[in-house]
Write a protein that holds these residues in place. Structure first.
Motif, short mmCIF file in Angstrom:
data_model
loop_
_atom_site.label_atom_id
_atom_site.label_comp_id
_atom_site.label_asym_id
_atom_site.label_seq_id
_atom_site.Cartn_x
_atom_site.Cartn_y
_atom_site.Cartn_z
N LYS A 180 0.83 -1.21 0.00
CA LYS A 180 0.00 0.00 0.00
C LYS A 180 0.86 1.26 0.00
O LYS A 180 0.66 2.17 -0.82
N ALA A 181 1.84 1.32 0.90
CA ALA A 181 2.71 2.50 0.97
C ALA A 181 3.57 2.62 -0.28
O ALA A 181 3.76 3.72 -0.82
N ARG A 182 4.10 1.49 -0.78
CA ARG A 182 4.97 1.52 -1.95
C ARG A 182 4.21 1.98 -3.19
O ARG A 182 4.67 2.84 -3.95
N ARG A 183 3.03 1.43 -3.38
CA ARG A 183 2.28 1.76 -4.59
C ARG A 183 1.64 3.14 -4.51
O ARG A 183 1.42 3.79 -5.53
N ALA A 184 1.33 3.59 -3.31
CA ALA A 184 0.86 4.98 -3.15
C ALA A 184 1.97 5.94 -3.54
O ALA A 184 1.73 6.96 -4.23
N SER A 185 3.19 5.63 -3.12
CA SER A 185 4.34 6.46 -3.49
C SER A 185 4.58 6.42 -5.00
O SER A 185 4.87 7.44 -5.63
N MET A 186 4.43 5.24 -5.60
CA MET A 186 4.57 5.11 -7.05
C MET A 186 3.51 5.94 -7.78
O MET A 186 3.80 6.56 -8.81
N SER A 187 2.31 5.96 -7.25
CA SER A 187 1.24 6.75 -7.87
C SER A 187 1.59 8.23 -7.86
O SER A 187 1.41 8.92 -8.86
N ARG A 188 2.07 8.71 -6.73
CA ARG A 188 2.45 10.12 -6.64
C ARG A 188 3.56 10.45 -7.63
O ARG A 188 3.54 11.50 -8.28
N ALA A 189 4.52 9.54 -7.76
CA ALA A 189 5.61 9.76 -8.70
C ALA A 189 5.10 9.77 -10.13
O ALA A 189 5.47 10.64 -10.94
#
Length: 365
Positions: A180-189
């Protein structure tokens, strides 16, 4: 009877005042004459003096380009013949590590490079700094090399937020509790890169992960020929079979799928901030995964409709992004990042499509 006049006084002339006034007049006259003699003469042939330029109505701050530029997005074509119609392609890559094989494969794409713009976003950490240095070295080499290899433009962006994971090790990245945290960060990027780099004349956006090291050279035109709003090939990984010692391949990306009733039922029991994940035994969704739909390489053009997509190699019509479809960094119908993007696009009327027999290959760590 007339009244007698009083005494009349005569005022003496002050010669000192007159003298001072005369000197001032002479000084002013001399100053004016001297200034006139120093003024540039337009007919002078003195080479040390620049010629007098007539003032123009244009401001030097504006330059030759008009202050207002108009673009008609109806004139931006998005067709099945992108090369013939000279359509601009934007390749976007979130990058944590630099793989030379990725760059070598990028150069092998035979879509005209003068129509390709590149965009990269990298984290501000030790690995991100190393990747940025390696990337810039290859960009400099390419952009100074043969014209056919040079890209139209290149943007490098550094994240203004810290990545959630310190390590980019594959095992660490794929732990369920980190998703969840990793893919949320990927989304922001992804969103930051998209909003920065998308041009007014962009026809297609190709999302290409930095660890995709092998694709057909015709990747862009092959995918565009299907004329789909979102289209994704199957992502596999080459490896050496430990039992036979022979080259083999295995499915890698499990984010391209067709939804199932089981997954929908699981979602109804979830909290608003929970997300569905694919490829984990702890969360058996029984979705139909495109990773396991591959049949024959002779059927590369076989299409299947998808409800979720992966972002390893994803071609998107730019109009989909212009309509507002982005990568949700929050649970969107219990989906996030690329899978949430497919859901958001569908809510806007765009259908995602997959090519189970058309393969690209991920780096084997």
């Amino acid at each position: 009877m007339a009244r007698p006049m009083g005494p009349v006084r005569l005022r003496r002339t002050n010669y000192l005042t007159l003298a001072i006034g005369a000197v001032l007049c002479l000084f002013i006259l001399y100053f004016l004459l001297q200034s006139g003699s120093d003024a540039p003469n337009p007919t002078s042939q003195n080479p040390n003096r620049p010629p007098i330029r007539k003032p123009t109505s244009k401001s030097s701050l504006i330059g030759e380009r008009p202050p207002v530029r108009r673009f008609n997005l109806n004139n931006v074509t998005i067709t099945t013949d992108p090369i013939g119609n000279r359509e601009a392609v934007l390749i976007l890559t979130p990058m944590a590590r630099f793989y030379q094989e990725y760059w070598d494969n990028l150069l092998k794409l035979n879509y005209p490079h003068e129509l390709i713009s590149l965009g990269f976003i990298l984290p501000k950490n030790k690995e991100g700094n190393a990747a940025t240095t390696a990337l810039q070295a290859q960009i400099t080499k390419t952009q100074k090399g043969p014209l056919k290899d040079r890209f139209r433009s290149i943007v490098i962006e550094r994240q203004d937020f810290d990545p959630p994971l310190v390590s980019q090790d594959e095992a660490e990245r794929h732990k369920m509790e980190n998703q969840k945290a990793r893919r949320a960060s990927m989304s922001r990027a992804r969103n930051s890169l998209l909003f920065t780099a998308l041009g007014v004349d962009t026809s297609w956006v190709l999302w290409l992960d930095s660890d995709i090291v092998e694709t057909p050279p015709t990747l862009i035109q092959d995918l565009a020929a299907h004329d789909k709003a979102l289209i994704v090939p199957n992502c596999y990984q080459r490896y050496t079979d430990p039992d036979t010692g022979k080259p083999a391949e295995r499915p890698y990306d499990f984010n391209s799928w067709q939804d199932s009733q089981t997954a929908q039922q699981i979602a109804t029991k979830m909290g608003p901030d929970d997300i569905l994940l694919e490829g984990y035994s702890e969360m058996a969704t029984y979705r139909a995964l495109m990773a396991y739909m591959a049949e024959s390489e002779d059927k590369k053009d076989l299409e299947v409709n998808l409800d979720g997509v992966g972002g390893t190699a994803l071609l998107v019509k730019a109009d989909v992004h212009r309509d507002g479809a982005m990568f949700p960094p929050f649970p969107f119908y219990h989906l996030i990042e690329t899978e949430g993007f497919a859901k958001m696009a569908k809510r806007l009327g765009w259908q995602a499509v997959g090519l189970p027999n058309y393969k690209v290959y991920h780096y084997n760590e």
